[in-house]
Design a protein around this motif. Structure first.
Motif: not given
Ligand code: M6R
Length: 616
Positions: A258-280
């Motif tokens: 299911h997409f839902m399970l895929k999206e649950i498993y996406d979290q480690p990757t997309v979390f990195q996308d959310a914070i990447r380049g946004r902190y010092n």
């Protein structure tokens, strides 16, 4: 997230590319484009057609033209840099249309690279176009008679910081495609009639099951009948050809049922996308440039209001804790549908954030318009690029969760929290947070993806617990402090995809009434991680146990006392209290998911719901 498809062989490219785009549409669907290298007696020419909207709109445009050629590239876009316009759609071209490129990923230093291309007139707002021009620049620098496209690509990529999966073609090399990967997937299908290149195996499966997966730093040079793959040092390497046994339907979900399970498993990757380049890290602060406020304006803010619906409102509640604790600014959370009717107190020192995955939720849009009318600073935290909230707010941040296709929101929620934590830190550093505290928080944030993976590894164990409890008609979800919104989110996930009745309560509130409902038929699901309210929560659970309620606990790894208290337990790694929701929610998502599957529910498309609620 975007989708790439390319072909080089002895068949007409266009039908393959269009069919491939349709299979990849789930990866992004705000615009699409195609480029084919046509061979004419006078020489080759690259012909390009692009369109905003779904693939159907591109197909309509293509029905009016003929693109003849056996080499081509195509792309379906999910905008990250630059709005949804035809100019921003791929393929991007350079060198007067002689070179074309499709790109998936984010070129983090594109502004810097742009400065090294002073003579170029850019036609889009994208990071990808910069890369096309950079490759062209290196290609033109090559003064030899046999200019090498691959070498130009490699030289350009050596200056790039960020992620990419790219395919490049050039009119002077009509029998060649170059693909490269760093962080964004590239799969090459090997068939008798040529080579197929894509972001995932889905669009290739119809032609061959023999595929090569590029690894980071690898560059493939493809011709109709041969291919060479080289590593970062340009050494030729031999890759293993894998047999892909997926069927089309599964591959669309990347092997997840299911997409839902895929999206649950996406979290480690997309979390990195959310914070990447946004902190010092050095300065212990975050900087979300899209906020569009001067330091003085930020210092002047004396009230923050977070407006959202459903899951987004739970993320907002966590944001409230962060703003109050880090920045010391009184913060309210409003369910959007209530906000505009309660005559909220707003002035020019109020900062309002609208938080929304889709950016199209009607209640949230209406509430933000009301806040704007009353003179607040209005900003967005949005996933869908170019959506109404993104356009109507005066700034804000994209959460970079990628397309979320399951109606039940999972990865967008964790990324909303990530952005709100970064904003709270940014304000906090202007007020009372020290460098050391900021650094500690950023270090802890960077550890989150690995810790998320540790929880995902327990999916099978959580499934067994879900099966054990699937027949109970009622559940309580309990949490305290920052884990109360986590309980609310766990309860919402369970009810929306399993249709089991559940309620969320702050642990301490149970004894004021709801405890009357408890019995051995009414289990409680409690979050009891090791934070400042641990002992209080423990007492609340003892009270429930005394009424014979079954207890499922989310507890901190290593907490053996918790095991004694629970009928069933799910452990999560330790982290800073403010960051706990990023981890503690995942077992609850998995529990809801596995319960829904065990009950035979339509997980991705639950009854009565829609992904984006565009009516008030
Ligand atoms: O697109 P939005 O984030 O604005 O959507 C808000 C809610 O409709 C959404 O979170 C809804 O509650 C989900 N179905 C939750 O899983």
């Amino acid at each position: 997230m975007c989708g790439i498809i390319g072909y080089i062989g002895n068949k007409q490219a266009m039908p393959i590319l269009i069919k491939g785009l349709r299979r990849l549409e789930y990866r992004g669907y705000d615009s699409a484009g195609i480029a084919v290298c046509e061979k004419n007696p006078a020489g080759s020419e690259i012909c390009r057609v692009r369109s905003i909207g779904k693939i159907d709109m591109l197909a309509d445009k293509l029905a009016e033209v003929t693109l003849n050629g056996t080499v081509g590239i195509a792309h379906t876009r999910w905008a990250t840099h630059g709005g949804v316009t035809e100019e921003n759609a791929h393929p991007h071209v350079a060198q007067d249309g002689k070179l074309a490129l499709v790109h998936n990923g984010i070129i983090e230093n594109y502004r810097e690279l742009k400065e090294h291309l002073p003579d170029v007139t850019f036609t889009s707002d994208t990071d990808s176009e910069v890369l096309a021009h950079l490759i062209a620049k290196h290609y033109q620098k090559d003064t030899g008679t046999d200019k090498d496209l691959r070498v130009a690509v490699e030289k350009a990529l050596s200056h790039v910081r960020g992620t990419y999966g790219i395919v490049v073609m050039h009119k002077d090399h009509p029998d060649c495609l170059i693909a490269a990967r760093m962080g964004s997937p590239i799969v090459i299908g090997i068939a008798d009639d040529g080579h197929y290149i894509a972001s995932d195996p889905t669009p290739i499966l119809a032609y061959t099951k023999n595929m090569i997966f590029l690894d980071d730093g690898e560059v493939a040079e493809m011709h109709p009948d041969k291919m060479k793959i080289r590593d970062l040092k340009a050494h030729e390497i031999t890759k293993c050809v894998e047999q892909i046994e997926w069927n089309d339907e599964q591959a669309e979900k990347q092997g997840f049922p299911h997409f839902m399970l895929k999206e649950i498993y996406d979290q480690p990757t997309v979390f990195q996308d959310a914070i990447r380049g946004r902190y010092n890290l050095h300065e212990g602060t975050s900087f979300l440039g899209g906020l569009n406020m001067t330091d003085d304006e930020m210092r002047s803010i004396n009230r923050v209001i977070l407006i959202a619906c459903g899951t987004a409102s739970h993320a907002a509640m966590i944001g409230k804790y962060a703003f109050e604790r880090l920045a010391g600014i009184p913060t309210e959370v409003d369910v959007a549908s209530e906000f505009r009717y309660r005559d909220p107190i707003i002035d020019g020192r109020t900062l309002v954030f609208g938080i929304s995955q889709s950016g199209e939720t009607a209640d949230t849009i209406a509430a933000l318009r009301e806040a704007k009318r009353k003179g607040a600073f209005v900003r967005g935290v949005v996933n869908a690029v170019g959506s109404t909230i993104a356009r109507e707010t005066d700034g804000g941040s994209y959460m970079h969760a990628g397309p979320e296709l399951s109606v039940a929101s999972t990865k967008a929620y964790t990324n909303m929290i990530a952005i709100l934590l970064l904003y709270a830190l940014q304000f906090g550093r202007l007020k009372r947070v020290t460098t050391a505290t900021g650094q500690r928080m950023l270090h802890a944030l960077r550890d989150i993806p690995e810790k998320m993976k540790m929880i995902l590894d327990q999916s099978e164990q959580i499934k067994q617990i879900a099966i054990k409890y699937k027949a109970y008609p009622n559940f309580f979800f309990l949490g305290r402090g920052i884990n109360y919104p986590v309980a609310m989110e766990g309860s919402l996930k369970l009810k929306e995809i399993t249709y089991i009745h559940s309620e969320a309560y702050p642990g301490g509130e149970m004894k004021h009434g709801p405890i009357a409902l408890l019995s051995d038929q009414f289990p409680i699901f409690a979050i009891m991680t090791r934070d400042q309210l641990y002992d209080k929560m423990r007492s609340n659970i003892e009270e429930a146990r005394a009424r014979n309620a079954k207890v499922i606990l989310v507890a901190t790894q290593g907490d053996e006392q918790a095991r004694e208290l629970a009928d069933d337990i799910m452990y999560v790694p330790d982290t800073m209290e403010l960051l706990e929701p990023l981890l503690n929610t995942i077992p609850l998502q998995l529990f809801a998911y596995h319960t829904a599957v065990a009950l035979g529910r339509d997980v991705d498309r639950p009854r009565n719901l829609a992904k984006s609620v565009t009516v008030e």
